[in-house]
Scaffold this motif. Sequence first.
Motif, PDB file in Angstrom:
ATOM      1  N   SER A  13       5.311  17.296  36.316  1.00 17.59           N
ATOM      2  CA  SER A  13       4.940  18.692  36.061  1.00 17.59           C
ATOM      3  C   SER A  13       4.512  18.910  34.615  1.00 17.59           C
ATOM      4  O   SER A  13       3.665  19.756  34.340  1.00 17.59           O
ATOM      5  N   GLU A  14       5.100  18.160  33.685  1.00 13.83           N
ATOM      6  CA  GLU A  14       4.794  18.352  32.263  1.00 13.83           C
ATOM      7  C   GLU A  14       3.541  17.594  31.826  1.00 13.83           C
ATOM      8  O   GLU A  14       2.785  18.076  30.984  1.00 13.83           O
ATOM      9  N   GLY A  15       3.326  16.410  32.370  1.00 16.20           N
ATOM     10  CA  GLY A  15       2.208  15.594  31.909  1.00 16.20           C
ATOM     11  C   GLY A  15       1.189  15.246  32.968  1.00 16.20           C
ATOM     12  O   GLY A  15       0.219  14.533  32.672  1.00 16.20           O
ATOM     13  N   GLY A  16       1.414  15.718  34.201  1.00 16.30           N
ATOM     14  CA  GLY A  16       0.506  15.369  35.275  1.00 16.30           C
ATOM     15  C   GLY A  16       0.681  13.915  35.698  1.00 16.30           C
ATOM     16  O   GLY A  16       1.624  13.227  35.276  1.00 16.30           O
ATOM     17  N   ILE A  72       7.941   3.912  22.530  1.00 12.51           N
ATOM     18  CA  ILE A  72       6.847   4.788  22.957  1.00 12.51           C
ATOM     19  C   ILE A  72       7.252   5.594  24.190  1.00 12.51           C
ATOM     20  O   ILE A  72       6.950   6.788  24.294  1.00 12.51           O
ATOM     21  N   MET A  73       7.949   4.981  25.121  1.00 11.77           N
ATOM     22  CA  MET A  73       8.354   5.683  26.328  1.00 11.77           C
ATOM     23  C   MET A  73       9.423   6.733  26.047  1.00 11.77           C
ATOM     24  O   MET A  73       9.512   7.738  26.761  1.00 11.77           O
ATOM     25  N   ASN A  74      10.238   6.519  25.024  1.00 17.84           N
ATOM     26  CA  ASN A  74      11.338   7.430  24.740  1.00 17.84           C
ATOM     27  C   ASN A  74      10.958   8.537  23.756  1.00 17.84           C
ATOM     28  O   ASN A  74      11.704   9.497  23.580  1.00 17.84           O
ATOM     29  N   GLN A  75       9.801   8.449  23.103  1.00 19.09           N
ATOM     30  CA  GLN A  75       9.440   9.426  22.081  1.00 19.09           C
ATOM     31  C   GLN A  75       9.177  10.804  22.684  1.00 19.09           C
ATOM     32  O   GLN A  75       8.745  10.925  23.829  1.00 19.09           O
ATOM     33  N   PRO A  76       9.438  11.877  21.914  1.00 22.03           N
ATOM     34  CA  PRO A  76       9.114  13.226  22.403  1.00 22.03           C
ATOM     35  C   PRO A  76       7.603  13.414  22.497  1.00 22.03           C
ATOM     36  O   PRO A  76       6.840  12.756  21.780  1.00 22.03           O
ATOM     37  N   ARG A  77       7.186  14.329  23.375  1.00 22.28           N
ATOM     38  CA  ARG A  77       5.757  14.535  23.600  1.00 22.28           C
ATOM     39  C   ARG A  77       5.427  16.024  23.556  1.00 22.28           C
ATOM     40  O   ARG A  77       6.288  16.875  23.810  1.00 22.28           O
ATOM     41  N   ASP A  78       4.165  16.327  23.231  1.00 19.37           N
ATOM     42  CA  ASP A  78       3.727  17.717  23.216  1.00 19.37           C
ATOM     43  C   ASP A  78       3.353  18.163  24.631  1.00 19.37           C
ATOM     44  O   ASP A  78       3.511  17.422  25.605  1.00 19.37           O
ATOM     45  N   LYS A  79       2.815  19.395  24.727  1.00 19.48           N
ATOM     46  CA  LYS A  79       2.504  19.942  26.047  1.00 19.48           C
ATOM     47  C   LYS A  79       1.363  19.206  26.734  1.00 19.48           C
ATOM     48  O   LYS A  79       1.209  19.283  27.955  1.00 19.48           O
ATOM     49  N   GLN A  80       0.551  18.514  25.956  1.00 17.90           N
ATOM     50  CA  GLN A  80      -0.548  17.721  26.526  1.00 17.90           C
ATOM     51  C   GLN A  80      -0.108  16.301  26.871  1.00 17.90           C
ATOM     52  O   GLN A  80      -0.919  15.498  27.318  1.00 17.90           O
ATOM     53  N   GLY A  81       1.163  15.991  26.656  1.00 19.01           N
ATOM     54  CA  GLY A  81       1.682  14.672  26.978  1.00 19.01           C
ATOM     55  C   GLY A  81       1.446  13.628  25.908  1.00 19.01           C
ATOM     56  O   GLY A  81       1.688  12.446  26.125  1.00 19.01           O
ATOM     57  N   ARG A  82       0.972  14.067  24.712  1.00 20.35           N
ATOM     58  CA  ARG A  82       0.721  13.125  23.620  1.00 20.35           C
ATOM     59  C   ARG A  82       1.987  12.892  22.820  1.00 20.35           C
ATOM     60  O   ARG A  82       2.759  13.812  22.561  1.00 20.35           O
TER      61      ARG A  82
END
Length: 341
Positions: free
Chosen positions: A181-184, A255-265
């Motif tokens: 839902s957050e990153g598609g 990389i998998m554990n890092q926080p992400r923005d609304k665009q999934g970056r």
Amino acid sequence: MSPAEDERSLPLPERWPRASKFALSACAAAVAELVTFPLDLTKTRLQIQGEAAVRRDGAAAGQAVPYRGMLRTAVGIAQEEGVRKLWQGATPAVYRHIVYTGVRMVTYEHLRDSVLGRAEGESFPLWKAVVGGMSAGAIGQFFASPTDLVKVQMQMEGKRKLEGKPLRFRGVHHAFLKILSEGGVRGLWAGWVPSVQRAALVNMGDLTTYDSVKHFLLLNTTLVDNSVTHSVSSVCSGLVAAVLGTPADVVKTRIMNQPRDKQGRGLLYKSSMDCLIQTVQGEGFMSLYKGFIPTGMRMAPWSLVFWLTYEQIRKIPQQRSKFPSLAQIEFWLVVSSQTSG
């Protein structure tokens, strides 16, 4: 007996060889994963500790977890979070290995036998084994990347709780749905590049070493195709895989554990190369081998359990084929009755 009846009388592994290889390798991997999973969790926690990018970002100020080493980390998880938390994330890990190991084994044996042309009983060039192993690992990991992402993030939930942060997931399926839902759909493949790189290196060490050592022992020593040969080959493959795959595993985990923005970056790393550079510059080259001891201690028994289980399951159809099938018994009864009549 007609060709159709003759085909139905064959054991399932002979009728559907690829599906059978997928199923038996997935079963063997699930057993190995459950047995060695606490070491995988410990390794992941160690790889996350002391991230230079997190310290610079200030997200974990005052909440840094001290380095405690493999044993103290494992004991700390059991004491602070509970013994059951040593298996937190085991469900997506099993899902991952059902997909990853099943695909990589079927792909490797197909590439080895059909594309690269290995003849039975002959030595196999090392470069062909390397190409087959790396290709099979990369393909398998690409398909399994979403389950690997969920596994890594769930393994960090206990640490987040101790730091006073809200938990992200209620369970495995909630994790999949939330990430989706957050990153598609693309969000499920976040970090797939370093995970594929890691899988290619690990398989170059695992599949290539196992196959090469096993055939070397069979062709050049008095050992036969039994559990002793399988054990020696699997331990060698596990150690080589740990040495080759740990740096890429550290990058993949971060990389998998890092926080992400609304665009999934990602908010900490732009790419796997950026993560690699930041890690080495901020923590030194040996930081790429954080978690190596539990990784090595896990990979050797994991390979041992997997390959011994795989080899034993693979022998079951051969043992069954020694006995007549129901169709063959019916055919012999009809023939004997006609003869006696």
